[in-house]
Design a protein around this motif. Structure first.
Motif, PDB file in Angstrom:
ATOM      1  N   ASP B 128      26.366  23.722  49.452  1.00 22.08           N
ATOM      2  CA  ASP B 128      26.403  22.588  48.325  1.00 22.08           C
ATOM      3  C   ASP B 128      24.719  22.539  48.183  1.00 22.08           C
ATOM      4  N   LEU B 129      23.790  22.217  49.334  1.00 23.38           N
ATOM      5  CA  LEU B 129      22.371  22.261  49.128  1.00 23.38           C
ATOM      6  C   LEU B 129      21.985  23.572  48.243  1.00 23.38           C
ATOM      7  N   ARG B 130      22.484  24.520  48.815  1.00 25.76           N
ATOM      8  CA  ARG B 130      22.078  25.953  48.195  1.00 25.76           C
ATOM      9  C   ARG B 130      22.367  26.088  46.801  1.00 25.76           C
ATOM     10  N   SER B 131      23.499  25.305  46.253  1.00 21.68           N
ATOM     11  CA  SER B 131      23.917  25.384  44.677  1.00 21.68           C
ATOM     12  C   SER B 131      23.182  24.224  43.813  1.00 21.68           C
ATOM     13  N   GLN B 132      22.372  23.453  44.563  1.00 22.05           N
ATOM     14  CA  GLN B 132      21.381  22.718  43.674  1.00 22.05           C
ATOM     15  C   GLN B 132      20.032  22.997  43.924  1.00 22.05           C
ATOM     16  N   THR B 133      19.199  22.771  42.596  1.00 22.32           N
ATOM     17  CA  THR B 133      17.776  23.153  42.552  1.00 22.32           C
ATOM     18  C   THR B 133      17.175  21.941  42.444  1.00 22.32           C
ATOM     19  N   VAL B 134      15.800  22.151  42.517  1.00 25.24           N
ATOM     20  CA  VAL B 134      14.854  21.048  41.976  1.00 25.24           C
ATOM     21  C   VAL B 134      14.991  20.654  40.421  1.00 25.24           C
ATOM     22  N   ALA B 135      15.355  21.842  40.065  1.00 24.67           N
ATOM     23  CA  ALA B 135      15.482  21.675  38.289  1.00 24.67           C
ATOM     24  C   ALA B 135      16.661  20.928  38.225  1.00 24.67           C
ATOM     25  N   ASP B 136      17.753  20.873  38.794  1.00 20.85           N
ATOM     26  CA  ASP B 136      18.742  19.934  38.522  1.00 20.85           C
ATOM     27  C   ASP B 136      18.430  18.369  38.876  1.00 20.85           C
ATOM     28  N   LEU B 137      17.574  18.461  39.793  1.00 18.77           N
ATOM     29  CA  LEU B 137      16.888  17.025  40.028  1.00 18.77           C
ATOM     30  C   LEU B 137      16.288  16.276  39.021  1.00 18.77           C
ATOM     31  N   LEU B 138      15.490  17.456  38.284  1.00 16.23           N
ATOM     32  CA  LEU B 138      14.902  17.056  36.941  1.00 16.23           C
ATOM     33  C   LEU B 138      16.021  16.383  35.927  1.00 16.23           C
ATOM     34  N   VAL B 139      16.945  17.443  35.441  1.00 13.42           N
ATOM     35  CA  VAL B 139      17.923  17.065  34.906  1.00 13.42           C
ATOM     36  C   VAL B 139      18.612  15.654  35.156  1.00 13.42           C
ATOM     37  N   ALA B 140      19.179  15.493  36.186  1.00  8.00           N
ATOM     38  CA  ALA B 140      19.360  14.082  36.642  1.00  8.00           C
ATOM     39  C   ALA B 140      18.611  13.018  36.223  1.00  8.00           C
ATOM     40  N   LEU B 141      17.181  13.191  36.747  1.00  6.28           N
ATOM     41  CA  LEU B 141      16.428  12.307  36.362  1.00  6.28           C
ATOM     42  C   LEU B 141      16.059  12.053  35.065  1.00  6.28           C
ATOM     43  N   ALA B 142      15.948  13.048  34.324  1.00  8.04           N
ATOM     44  CA  ALA B 142      15.922  12.871  32.704  1.00  8.04           C
ATOM     45  C   ALA B 142      16.994  12.005  31.956  1.00  8.04           C
ATOM     46  N   GLN B 143      18.205  12.201  32.725  1.00  7.72           N
ATOM     47  CA  GLN B 143      19.486  11.388  32.147  1.00  7.72           C
ATOM     48  C   GLN B 143      19.512   9.942  32.640  1.00  7.72           C
ATOM     49  N   ASP B 144      18.931   9.848  33.741  1.00 10.41           N
ATOM     50  CA  ASP B 144      18.918   8.498  34.328  1.00 10.41           C
ATOM     51  C   ASP B 144      17.690   7.442  34.392  1.00 10.41           C
ATOM     52  N   VAL B 145      16.767   8.027  34.129  1.00 12.43           N
ATOM     53  CA  VAL B 145      15.575   7.438  34.380  1.00 12.43           C
ATOM     54  C   VAL B 145      15.432   6.034  33.502  1.00 12.43           C
ATOM     55  N   ASN B 146      14.801   4.908  33.766  1.00 12.20           N
ATOM     56  CA  ASN B 146      14.539   3.992  33.085  1.00 12.20           C
ATOM     57  C   ASN B 146      13.426   4.300  32.195  1.00 12.20           C
ATOM     58  N   PRO B 147      13.793   3.928  30.722  1.00 14.33           N
ATOM     59  CA  PRO B 147      12.597   4.375  29.932  1.00 14.33           C
ATOM     60  C   PRO B 147      11.264   3.760  30.029  1.00 14.33           C
ATOM     61  N   ARG B 148      11.135   2.712  30.673  1.00 13.67           N
ATOM     62  CA  ARG B 148       9.868   2.225  30.871  1.00 13.67           C
ATOM     63  C   ARG B 148       9.333   2.677  32.059  1.00 13.67           C
ATOM     64  N   ALA B 149      10.005   3.140  33.213  1.00  7.72           N
ATOM     65  CA  ALA B 149       9.396   4.031  34.255  1.00  7.72           C
ATOM     66  C   ALA B 149       8.894   5.175  33.649  1.00  7.72           C
ATOM     67  N   ALA B 150       9.549   5.840  32.576  1.00  8.18           N
ATOM     68  CA  ALA B 150       9.151   7.263  32.206  1.00  8.18           C
ATOM     69  C   ALA B 150       7.674   7.123  31.471  1.00  8.18           C
ATOM     70  N   VAL B 151       7.707   6.000  30.741  1.00  4.11           N
ATOM     71  CA  VAL B 151       6.473   5.862  30.092  1.00  4.11           C
ATOM     72  C   VAL B 151       5.427   5.404  30.927  1.00  4.11           C
ATOM     73  N   LYS B 152       5.578   4.684  32.135  1.00  2.00           N
ATOM     74  CA  LYS B 152       4.402   4.612  32.956  1.00  2.00           C
ATOM     75  C   LYS B 152       4.114   5.888  33.608  1.00  2.00           C
ATOM     76  N   ALA B 153       4.932   6.710  34.145  1.00  2.00           N
ATOM     77  CA  ALA B 153       4.803   7.936  34.835  1.00  2.00           C
ATOM     78  C   ALA B 153       3.922   8.908  33.855  1.00  2.00           C
TER      79      ALA B 153
END
Lengths: 162, 162
Positions: B128-153
């Motif tokens: 399962d860990l081999r089937s997930q990449t750092v890019a997948d983490l970015l996709v999930a982050l992009a979908q869920d991140v609080n817009p205000r945290a995204a602006v600050k980052a």
């Protein structure tokens, strides 16, 4: 990643108890003898299995431990969780709530994507452990055991159970 | 079962480095600043990621860390193994070779059935860990991140990278 050694002891104890005739029990001292360790060493692992509802202790002069239910109904996950607990291996410390992009705590409503990814992998591990039972261990043991070890084990069982 | 906290730090650092523009780097001190920890605290985890070939350190006044390859080519297993090593979580101590049913060591040619069962479950975790990449983490982050945290980052990134 590391599993405590208690899991290995728990699995071996359950496998031995699964070999007992119906209604028979094995005193903790005998279980320890079979595994070549002091009884005090096994005690805490047996107590954890008992607290987890996997084994039960029958009191009295002919008492001892036995499985609480058929080996087909005890999954490897049951044994692991009885000994190690149910806490996730990956423990999120909310790193995202630190540093210059952080927001007030109330703003974090969805679990961190890293935590969800790591917990998904752990669930695959748990699902596999849930799909295997102590009875499966016996089947694999029966297929692979060295016949000489089987004879020695059978002789020991005959002596201690009769 | 327990994973060291280094895995969580490693995942967060890789996710941040994956957000950098091509050819940009981030000094260790800036990575630490973004995560709100002292640089010395992150150093050993960054060194582990570098030894594992996941990040690389570019020397010089404008140097720093960057991913060694695209985020799509870095699996979560790569990160876990860089930080935690590749040893199995379940470590067999050959309990079967103890006690009254034991045989000489040379008689044990097949791995213990308990060890095989536990390693099968770990392989499900690794797969399962081999089937997930750092890019997948970015996709999930992009979908869920609080817009205000995204602006600050984004503001922080603009300041430190320009």
């Amino acid at each position: 990643m590391k599993l405590g050694e208690g899991v290995e002891w728990g699995m071996h104890c359950c496998t031995v108890l699964a070999l007992l005739p119906t209604d028979a029990t094995l005193p903790a001292a005998r279980l320890a003898e079979f595994h070549g360790v002091p009884a005090a060493y096994l005690a805490k692992h047996l107590q954890a299995l008992a607290r987890g509802g996997i084994v039960e202790s029958v009191p009295g002069p002919r008492g001892g431990y036995r499985l609480s239910r058929p080996a087909t109904a005890i999954t490897l996950l049951d044994v692991v969780e009885a000994v190690e607990g149910t806490a996730p291996a990956f423990r999120c410390t909310e790193i995202r709530q630190r540093g210059p992009a952080s927001l007030p705590v109330r703003e974090y409503r969805v679990a961190c994507s890293i935590t969800r990814a790591m917990h998904r992998a752990e669930e695959a591990w748990r699902a596999d452990l849930r799909s295997q039972t102590v009875a499966d261990l016996l089947v694999a043991l029966a297929q692979d055991v060295n016949p000489r070890a089987a004879v020695k084990a059978a002789a020991w069982f005959q002596e201690v159970i009769s």
